[in-house]
Motif scaffolding. Sequence first.
Motif, PDB file in Angstrom:
ATOM      1  N   PRO A 199       1.927   9.969   2.555  1.00 48.71           N
ATOM      2  CA  PRO A 199       2.765   9.769   1.378  1.00 48.71           C
ATOM      3  C   PRO A 199       2.624  10.778   0.568  1.00 48.71           C
ATOM      4  CG  PRO A 199       0.954   7.775   1.954  1.00 48.71           C
ATOM      5  CD  PRO A 199       0.797   8.873   2.793  1.00 48.71           C
ATOM      6  N   ALA A 200       1.683  11.643   0.438  1.00 50.84           N
ATOM      7  CA  ALA A 200       1.720  12.822  -0.602  1.00 50.84           C
ATOM      8  C   ALA A 200       3.070  13.888  -0.022  1.00 50.84           C
ATOM      9  CB  ALA A 200       0.555  13.365  -0.541  1.00 50.84           C
ATOM     10  N   VAL A 201       3.073  13.962   1.195  1.00 50.20           N
ATOM     11  CA  VAL A 201       4.017  14.934   1.910  1.00 50.20           C
ATOM     12  C   VAL A 201       5.423  14.303   1.688  1.00 50.20           C
ATOM     13  CG1 VAL A 201       4.817  16.070   3.867  1.00 50.20           C
ATOM     14  CG2 VAL A 201       2.439  15.910   3.287  1.00 50.20           C
ATOM     15  N   ILE A 202       5.627  13.043   1.978  1.00 48.89           N
ATOM     16  CA  ILE A 202       6.942  12.276   1.702  1.00 48.89           C
ATOM     17  C   ILE A 202       7.029  12.352   0.282  1.00 48.89           C
ATOM     18  CG2 ILE A 202       7.920  10.039   1.796  1.00 48.89           C
ATOM     19  CD1 ILE A 202       6.181   9.803   4.288  1.00 48.89           C
ATOM     20  N   ALA A 203       6.124  11.907  -0.668  1.00 53.76           N
ATOM     21  CA  ALA A 203       6.660  12.250  -2.168  1.00 53.76           C
ATOM     22  C   ALA A 203       7.092  13.728  -2.381  1.00 53.76           C
ATOM     23  CB  ALA A 203       5.314  11.746  -2.799  1.00 53.76           C
ATOM     24  N   SER A 204       6.342  14.666  -2.035  1.00 53.54           N
ATOM     25  CA  SER A 204       6.770  16.093  -2.263  1.00 53.54           C
ATOM     26  C   SER A 204       8.231  16.380  -1.632  1.00 53.54           C
ATOM     27  CB  SER A 204       5.855  17.016  -1.918  1.00 53.54           C
ATOM     28  OG  SER A 204       5.831  17.062  -0.529  1.00 53.54           O
ATOM     29  N   GLN A 205       8.652  15.667  -0.563  1.00 50.43           N
ATOM     30  CA  GLN A 205       9.994  16.013  -0.181  1.00 50.43           C
ATOM     31  C   GLN A 205      11.166  15.159  -1.155  1.00 50.43           C
ATOM     32  OE1 GLN A 205       9.581  14.261   3.665  1.00 50.43           O
ATOM     33  NE2 GLN A 205       8.913  16.024   4.762  1.00 50.43           N
ATOM     34  N   ALA A 207       0.738  -1.115  -0.135  1.00 50.14           N
ATOM     35  CA  ALA A 207       0.065   0.002  -0.067  1.00 50.14           C
ATOM     36  C   ALA A 207       0.924   1.388   0.028  1.00 50.14           C
ATOM     37  CB  ALA A 207      -0.999   0.063   1.160  1.00 50.14           C
ATOM     38  N   TRP A 208       1.894   1.028   0.733  1.00 49.32           N
ATOM     39  CA  TRP A 208       3.159   2.290   0.898  1.00 49.32           C
ATOM     40  C   TRP A 208       3.428   2.607  -0.538  1.00 49.32           C
ATOM     41  CZ3 TRP A 208       5.372   6.310   3.118  1.00 49.32           C
ATOM     42  CH2 TRP A 208       6.653   6.694   2.749  1.00 49.32           C
ATOM     43  N   SER A 209       4.140   1.660  -1.411  1.00 50.43           N
ATOM     44  CA  SER A 209       4.469   1.905  -2.614  1.00 50.43           C
ATOM     45  C   SER A 209       3.352   2.421  -3.364  1.00 50.43           C
ATOM     46  CB  SER A 209       4.858   0.398  -3.048  1.00 50.43           C
ATOM     47  OG  SER A 209       6.271   0.086  -2.573  1.00 50.43           O
ATOM     48  N   ALA A 210       2.314   1.884  -3.376  1.00 46.43           N
ATOM     49  CA  ALA A 210       1.064   2.042  -4.164  1.00 46.43           C
ATOM     50  C   ALA A 210       0.921   3.666  -4.159  1.00 46.43           C
ATOM     51  CB  ALA A 210      -0.087   1.484  -4.051  1.00 46.43           C
ATOM     52  N   ASP A 211       0.812   4.143  -2.941  1.00 39.64           N
ATOM     53  CA  ASP A 211       0.615   5.417  -2.440  1.00 39.64           C
ATOM     54  C   ASP A 211       1.446   6.381  -3.054  1.00 39.64           C
ATOM     55  OD1 ASP A 211      -1.848   4.963  -1.315  1.00 39.64           O
ATOM     56  OD2 ASP A 211      -1.040   4.899   0.764  1.00 39.64           O
ATOM     57  N   ILE A 212       2.864   5.942  -2.770  1.00 40.96           N
ATOM     58  CA  ILE A 212       4.244   6.919  -3.206  1.00 40.96           C
ATOM     59  C   ILE A 212       4.000   6.833  -4.805  1.00 40.96           C
ATOM     60  CG2 ILE A 212       6.491   6.903  -3.485  1.00 40.96           C
ATOM     61  CD1 ILE A 212       5.703   7.988  -1.031  1.00 40.96           C
ATOM     62  N   TYR A 213       3.653   5.823  -5.473  1.00 41.56           N
ATOM     63  CA  TYR A 213       3.478   5.850  -6.891  1.00 41.56           C
ATOM     64  C   TYR A 213       2.376   6.824  -7.361  1.00 41.56           C
ATOM     65  CZ  TYR A 213       2.545   3.727 -11.543  1.00 41.56           C
ATOM     66  OH  TYR A 213       2.192   3.930 -12.862  1.00 41.56           O
ATOM     67  N   TRP A 239      11.556   0.679  -1.028  1.00 43.21           N
ATOM     68  CA  TRP A 239      11.759  -0.257  -0.453  1.00 43.21           C
ATOM     69  C   TRP A 239      11.628   0.119   1.087  1.00 43.21           C
ATOM     70  CZ3 TRP A 239      12.760  -5.068  -0.375  1.00 43.21           C
ATOM     71  CH2 TRP A 239      13.581  -5.766   0.719  1.00 43.21           C
ATOM     72  N   ASP A 240      11.400  -0.830   1.754  1.00 42.62           N
ATOM     73  CA  ASP A 240      11.209  -1.093   3.228  1.00 42.62           C
ATOM     74  C   ASP A 240      10.400   0.330   3.708  1.00 42.62           C
ATOM     75  OD1 ASP A 240      11.945  -2.025   5.713  1.00 42.62           O
ATOM     76  OD2 ASP A 240      13.756  -1.103   5.955  1.00 42.62           O
ATOM     77  N   GLU A 241       9.268   0.432   3.249  1.00 42.34           N
ATOM     78  CA  GLU A 241       8.409   1.652   3.605  1.00 42.34           C
ATOM     79  C   GLU A 241       9.053   3.152   3.853  1.00 42.34           C
ATOM     80  OE1 GLU A 241       5.076   0.507   3.879  1.00 42.34           O
ATOM     81  OE2 GLU A 241       6.071  -0.986   2.863  1.00 42.34           O
ATOM     82  N   GLU A 242      10.060   3.350   3.104  1.00 41.27           N
ATOM     83  CA  GLU A 242      10.735   4.672   2.834  1.00 41.27           C
ATOM     84  C   GLU A 242      10.631   5.071   1.529  1.00 41.27           C
ATOM     85  OE1 GLU A 242      13.981   4.935   6.619  1.00 41.27           O
ATOM     86  OE2 GLU A 242      14.634   3.946   4.485  1.00 41.27           O
ATOM     87  N   LEU A 243      10.862   6.395   1.234  1.00 33.84           N
ATOM     88  CA  LEU A 243      11.323   6.711  -0.073  1.00 33.84           C
ATOM     89  C   LEU A 243      12.577   7.144   0.100  1.00 33.84           C
ATOM     90  CD1 LEU A 243      10.273   7.733  -2.903  1.00 33.84           C
ATOM     91  CD2 LEU A 243       9.783   9.929  -1.839  1.00 33.84           C
TER      92      LEU A 243
END
Length: 178
Positions: free
Chosen positions: A95-101, A21-27, A69-73
């Motif tokens: 995930p949206a905030v993490i992706a923006s970082q 789910a983490w990877s899908a959200d980041i994707y 990998w491993d629930e981190e971007l």
Amino acid sequence: MPDPETIGIPYAATPDQPVSAWSADIYAAIKPWADEHQGKWMWWEPGYLVLTVDQFGDREIEPVVLHTWDEELTVELRLWDTHFPDWTLPPTDDPAVIASQGIALADDWLAGRFALAVYFADDRWCGSKIIEINEDQAEKLADIDWIKSFDPARVELRWADKSRLTHFTISNGQLIPQ
């Protein structure tokens, strides 16, 4: 950490390529940016994603790689990486905030706002650090206290734009252009 022996396959976002789910959200959060930058997505076992951007406009660049990998971007610039969420910033699991970082860092790399100083001792890598663009850049390159025990003898200043690569020899704490 990804297994270097594993080879990814192009990602098609289909049920036969399940991701966390983490990877899908980041994707989902990064996909528009990746499409705009001609990024290539790969699917790796056991279900995480790797995005590579290796050109910017019409020029070839030092690649920027983002992976889930491993629930981190993780953002990688060959011999340097960092992980998000960045806990030095306000903590978040969004995930949206993490992706923006991660995107902000990749954009800064692609725009040439910083370079990567890569140090070598006897032709072996011994450390890397980010160098922000300013007037004391050479002074920052010569600051090797953090890796002095490895006796670095040269440093490469790498930019996203491969044509800007610069080499220096380090001798008695001084930089000598090659």
